[in-house]
Design a protein around this motif. Sequence first.
Motif, PDB file in Angstrom:
ATOM      1  N   GLY A   1       0.788  -1.226   0.000  1.00 60.71           N
ATOM      2  CA  GLY A   1       0.000   0.000   0.000  1.00 60.71           C
ATOM      3  C   GLY A   1       0.816   1.269   0.000  1.00 60.71           C
ATOM      4  N   ARG A   2       2.107   1.181  -0.288  1.00 58.19           N
ATOM      5  CA  ARG A   2       2.915   2.406  -0.373  1.00 58.19           C
ATOM      6  C   ARG A   2       2.372   3.287  -1.492  1.00 58.19           C
ATOM      7  NH1 ARG A   2       7.849   4.348  -2.902  1.00 58.19           N
ATOM      8  NH2 ARG A   2       9.061   5.593  -1.421  1.00 58.19           N
ATOM      9  N   PRO A   3       2.144   4.573  -1.232  1.00 60.95           N
ATOM     10  CA  PRO A   3       1.534   5.437  -2.259  1.00 60.95           C
ATOM     11  C   PRO A   3       2.442   5.600  -3.463  1.00 60.95           C
ATOM     12  CG  PRO A   3       2.299   6.739  -0.399  1.00 60.95           C
ATOM     13  CD  PRO A   3       2.425   5.305   0.017  1.00 60.95           C
ATOM     14  N   LEU A   4       1.829   5.880  -4.600  1.00 55.90           N
ATOM     15  CA  LEU A   4       2.532   6.033  -5.865  1.00 55.90           C
ATOM     16  C   LEU A   4       2.593   7.504  -6.246  1.00 55.90           C
ATOM     17  CD1 LEU A   4       0.700   3.143  -7.748  1.00 55.90           C
ATOM     18  CD2 LEU A   4       2.817   2.991  -6.428  1.00 55.90           C
ATOM     19  N   PRO A   5       3.563   7.905  -7.047  1.00 52.92           N
ATOM     20  CA  PRO A   5       3.612   9.312  -7.489  1.00 52.92           C
ATOM     21  C   PRO A   5       2.359   9.746  -8.236  1.00 52.92           C
ATOM     22  CG  PRO A   5       5.684   8.194  -7.969  1.00 52.92           C
ATOM     23  CD  PRO A   5       4.730   7.144  -7.513  1.00 52.92           C
ATOM     24  N   LEU A   6       1.714   8.811  -8.920  1.00 53.08           N
ATOM     25  CA  LEU A   6       0.519   9.147  -9.681  1.00 53.08           C
ATOM     26  C   LEU A   6      -0.629   9.571  -8.763  1.00 53.08           C
ATOM     27  CD1 LEU A   6      -0.427   9.194 -12.626  1.00 53.08           C
ATOM     28  CD2 LEU A   6      -1.308   6.889 -12.298  1.00 53.08           C
ATOM     29  N   HIS A   7      -0.703   9.001  -7.568  1.00 55.17           N
ATOM     30  CA  HIS A   7      -1.746   9.389  -6.623  1.00 55.17           C
ATOM     31  C   HIS A   7      -1.622  10.859  -6.239  1.00 55.17           C
ATOM     32  CE1 HIS A   7      -1.826   4.894  -5.260  1.00 55.17           C
ATOM     33  NE2 HIS A   7      -2.504   5.092  -6.383  1.00 55.17           N
ATOM     34  N   PHE A   8      -0.398  11.294  -5.977  1.00 56.09           N
ATOM     35  CA  PHE A   8      -0.169  12.681  -5.592  1.00 56.09           C
ATOM     36  C   PHE A   8      -0.276  13.619  -6.802  1.00 56.09           C
ATOM     37  CE2 PHE A   8       2.114  10.207  -2.360  1.00 56.09           C
ATOM     38  CZ  PHE A   8       1.574  10.753  -1.201  1.00 56.09           C
ATOM     39  N   LEU A   9       0.136  13.148  -7.957  1.00 57.13           N
ATOM     40  CA  LEU A   9       0.103  14.004  -9.141  1.00 57.13           C
ATOM     41  C   LEU A   9      -1.316  14.432  -9.477  1.00 57.13           C
ATOM     42  CD1 LEU A   9       1.599  15.312 -11.518  1.00 57.13           C
ATOM     43  CD2 LEU A   9       1.275  13.179 -12.785  1.00 57.13           C
ATOM     44  N   ARG A  10      -2.272  13.541  -9.344  1.00 62.03           N
ATOM     45  CA  ARG A  10      -3.664  13.897  -9.628  1.00 62.03           C
ATOM     46  C   ARG A  10      -4.161  14.977  -8.670  1.00 62.03           C
ATOM     47  NH1 ARG A  10      -5.173   7.521 -10.155  1.00 62.03           N
ATOM     48  NH2 ARG A  10      -4.635   7.259 -12.355  1.00 62.03           N
ATOM     49  N   ARG A  11      -3.755  14.877  -7.439  1.00 60.41           N
ATOM     50  CA  ARG A  11      -4.157  15.885  -6.450  1.00 60.41           C
ATOM     51  C   ARG A  11      -3.511  17.235  -6.751  1.00 60.41           C
ATOM     52  NH1 ARG A  11      -8.197  17.071  -2.971  1.00 60.41           N
ATOM     53  NH2 ARG A  11      -7.468  17.930  -1.001  1.00 60.41           N
ATOM     54  N   TYR A  12      -2.229  17.222  -7.101  1.00 57.41           N
ATOM     55  CA  TYR A  12      -1.512  18.463  -7.363  1.00 57.41           C
ATOM     56  C   TYR A  12      -1.964  19.114  -8.667  1.00 57.41           C
ATOM     57  CZ  TYR A  12       1.576  16.477  -3.800  1.00 57.41           C
ATOM     58  OH  TYR A  12       2.079  15.925  -2.651  1.00 57.41           O
ATOM     59  N   SER A  13      -2.334  18.314  -9.645  1.00 51.54           N
ATOM     60  CA  SER A  13      -2.857  18.882 -10.885  1.00 51.54           C
ATOM     61  C   SER A  13      -4.172  19.610 -10.635  1.00 51.54           C
ATOM     62  CB  SER A  13      -3.060  17.778 -11.931  1.00 51.54           C
ATOM     63  OG  SER A  13      -1.828  17.181 -12.289  1.00 51.54           O
ATOM     64  N   LYS A  14      -4.959  19.073  -9.731  1.00 50.84           N
ATOM     65  CA  LYS A  14      -6.211  19.740  -9.377  1.00 50.84           C
ATOM     66  C   LYS A  14      -5.943  21.032  -8.614  1.00 50.84           C
ATOM     67  CE  LYS A  14     -10.602  18.850  -7.009  1.00 50.84           C
ATOM     68  NZ  LYS A  14     -11.376  17.867  -6.221  1.00 50.84           N
ATOM     69  N   ALA A  15      -4.968  21.007  -7.719  1.00 43.07           N
ATOM     70  CA  ALA A  15      -4.648  22.204  -6.942  1.00 43.07           C
ATOM     71  C   ALA A  15      -4.069  23.304  -7.819  1.00 43.07           C
ATOM     72  CB  ALA A  15      -3.671  21.856  -5.821  1.00 43.07           C
ATOM     73  N   GLY A  16      -3.286  22.914  -8.832  1.00 44.08           N
ATOM     74  CA  GLY A  16      -2.693  23.899  -9.719  1.00 44.08           C
ATOM     75  C   GLY A  16      -3.524  24.251 -10.932  1.00 44.08           C
ATOM     76  N   LYS A  17      -4.735  23.673 -11.037  1.00 49.14           N
ATOM     77  CA  LYS A  17      -5.620  23.904 -12.190  1.00 49.14           C
ATOM     78  C   LYS A  17      -4.895  23.585 -13.498  1.00 49.14           C
ATOM     79  CE  LYS A  17      -8.292  27.442  -9.766  1.00 49.14           C
ATOM     80  NZ  LYS A  17      -8.748  28.844  -9.746  1.00 49.14           N
ATOM     81  N   ALA A  18      -4.311  22.407 -13.541  1.00 53.85           N
ATOM     82  CA  ALA A  18      -3.519  22.006 -14.698  1.00 53.85           C
ATOM     83  C   ALA A  18      -4.415  21.632 -15.868  1.00 53.85           C
ATOM     84  CB  ALA A  18      -2.621  20.823 -14.333  1.00 53.85           C
ATOM     85  N   LEU A  19      -3.928  21.913 -17.050  1.00 50.59           N
ATOM     86  CA  LEU A  19      -4.582  21.470 -18.268  1.00 50.59           C
ATOM     87  C   LEU A  19      -4.188  20.025 -18.559  1.00 50.59           C
ATOM     88  CD1 LEU A  19      -4.003  24.661 -20.443  1.00 50.59           C
ATOM     89  CD2 LEU A  19      -6.064  24.030 -19.191  1.00 50.59           C
ATOM     90  N   PRO A  20      -4.901  19.340 -19.464  1.00 50.46           N
ATOM     91  CA  PRO A  20      -4.497  17.960 -19.799  1.00 50.46           C
ATOM     92  C   PRO A  20      -3.076  17.850 -20.317  1.00 50.46           C
ATOM     93  CG  PRO A  20      -6.732  18.390 -20.579  1.00 50.46           C
ATOM     94  CD  PRO A  20      -6.214  19.693 -20.057  1.00 50.46           C
TER      95      PRO A  20
END
Length: 418
Positions: free
Chosen positions: A278-297
């Motif tokens: 269950g160690r978290p993956l970078p992809l889990h955090f990336l989705r959260r940070y993309s939302k926080a930064g209002k990232a485009l696709p």
Amino acid sequence: MATKSRATVKIAVNQENVKNIKPSVTILPGKTKRPVLREISNKVNTLRGIEPVDRTSLLQKDKKATVAVQKRQPIKPKEKITEKPPVQVVKPVIKSTVQPNETNVPSEDPTSMNISDKKIETPKAFSSDLIYEDIDEQDEKNPILVALYTNEIHEYLKELESKYPIKKGFLTGQEVTAKMRSVLVDWLVEVHQQFRLMQETLYLTVAIIDRFLQSYRTIDRKRLQLVGVTAMFIASKYEEMYSPDISDFVYITDQAYTKSDILQMEMVIVKTLNFSFGRPLPLHFLRRYSKAGKALPVHHTMAKYFLEQSMVHYDMCHYQPSLIAAAAIYLAFLIIGNDEEDEGKVIWTNTLVHYTTYSKDEVLPVVRDIAVIITNAEKSKHQAVRKKYVHSKYMEISVRPELKSPTLLAVAQASKET
């Protein structure tokens, strides 16, 4: 004849009764029937906050109740009121608003305080919403996104990544070298693409390999491919709905290993890692940070390209998943669509600092390391990730002109100077 006439009369009466019966549930035009427990579900939804509750009306009700209670207080002690004129007690209650010039007048009697005055609502000036944006505010009505527990979930993920760290230089003293690991991961990217597995499966595969090689230090080069195949076999069972059969992994290794070899190695890996995947993956955090930064696709896809390129390189293994995800989205924002002079302050906003828990100074060293990898990606021997992101499915990220921009080259040059 009498019996026949009675029967006809009964039938006629029954038909009239049926016509006069009205349905118990009225259906509005344009709406369908709801389930049997419609009333219960409505009550539950209102209590759990799915439908917005008018909190101002509740506050006004409470204020009216308190004013009513305070009006009764001076009436209760009748014996004491007879000694003093009752006009002095009633006066402050009759006033509906406080005059601005009378704010400095002291009042010992608590009944003189006007509770219904709206100027009391001062805590809004100290609200933390002025510092960072609440990115989960619009998702409160969506039960799938669990906006109420999102921050707590990511705090727990941060604890897990600290609980299961990968040390820097964990391959020192082993027969397996950094080049062997890079070749293995590059080959697994191609296998992952052939099997059409989920993105999380690839990240979890590499995480299992690194954690296992860190703990089990007696793996030789002949069994390194077996470790990689078994790690993907475990990750696919952990992440996929329909994982590939073990015979597919035997086939992909060109019959170099048997089913029993993969099953035995699976037992060794599972026991070594103590069944903890269950160690978290970078992809889990990336989705959260993309939302926080209002990232485009395009920002999000380019950040994923940076993460997969970093997975191949042994020098990036020791970085925490949350930190490398923050650096990837920072670099994506930096080289795409940013013409401001002070790029750092514009990119790394207070909202990103809050949700990533990393400052700009903590992210920049990792950003420089990723920039060096990207500038050398075209000359590298490991081309699996670059070929993968040439396709239109990934917006042809690996051949975009921004990857050769002066901004990226300047960041990579700064890493060499430091």
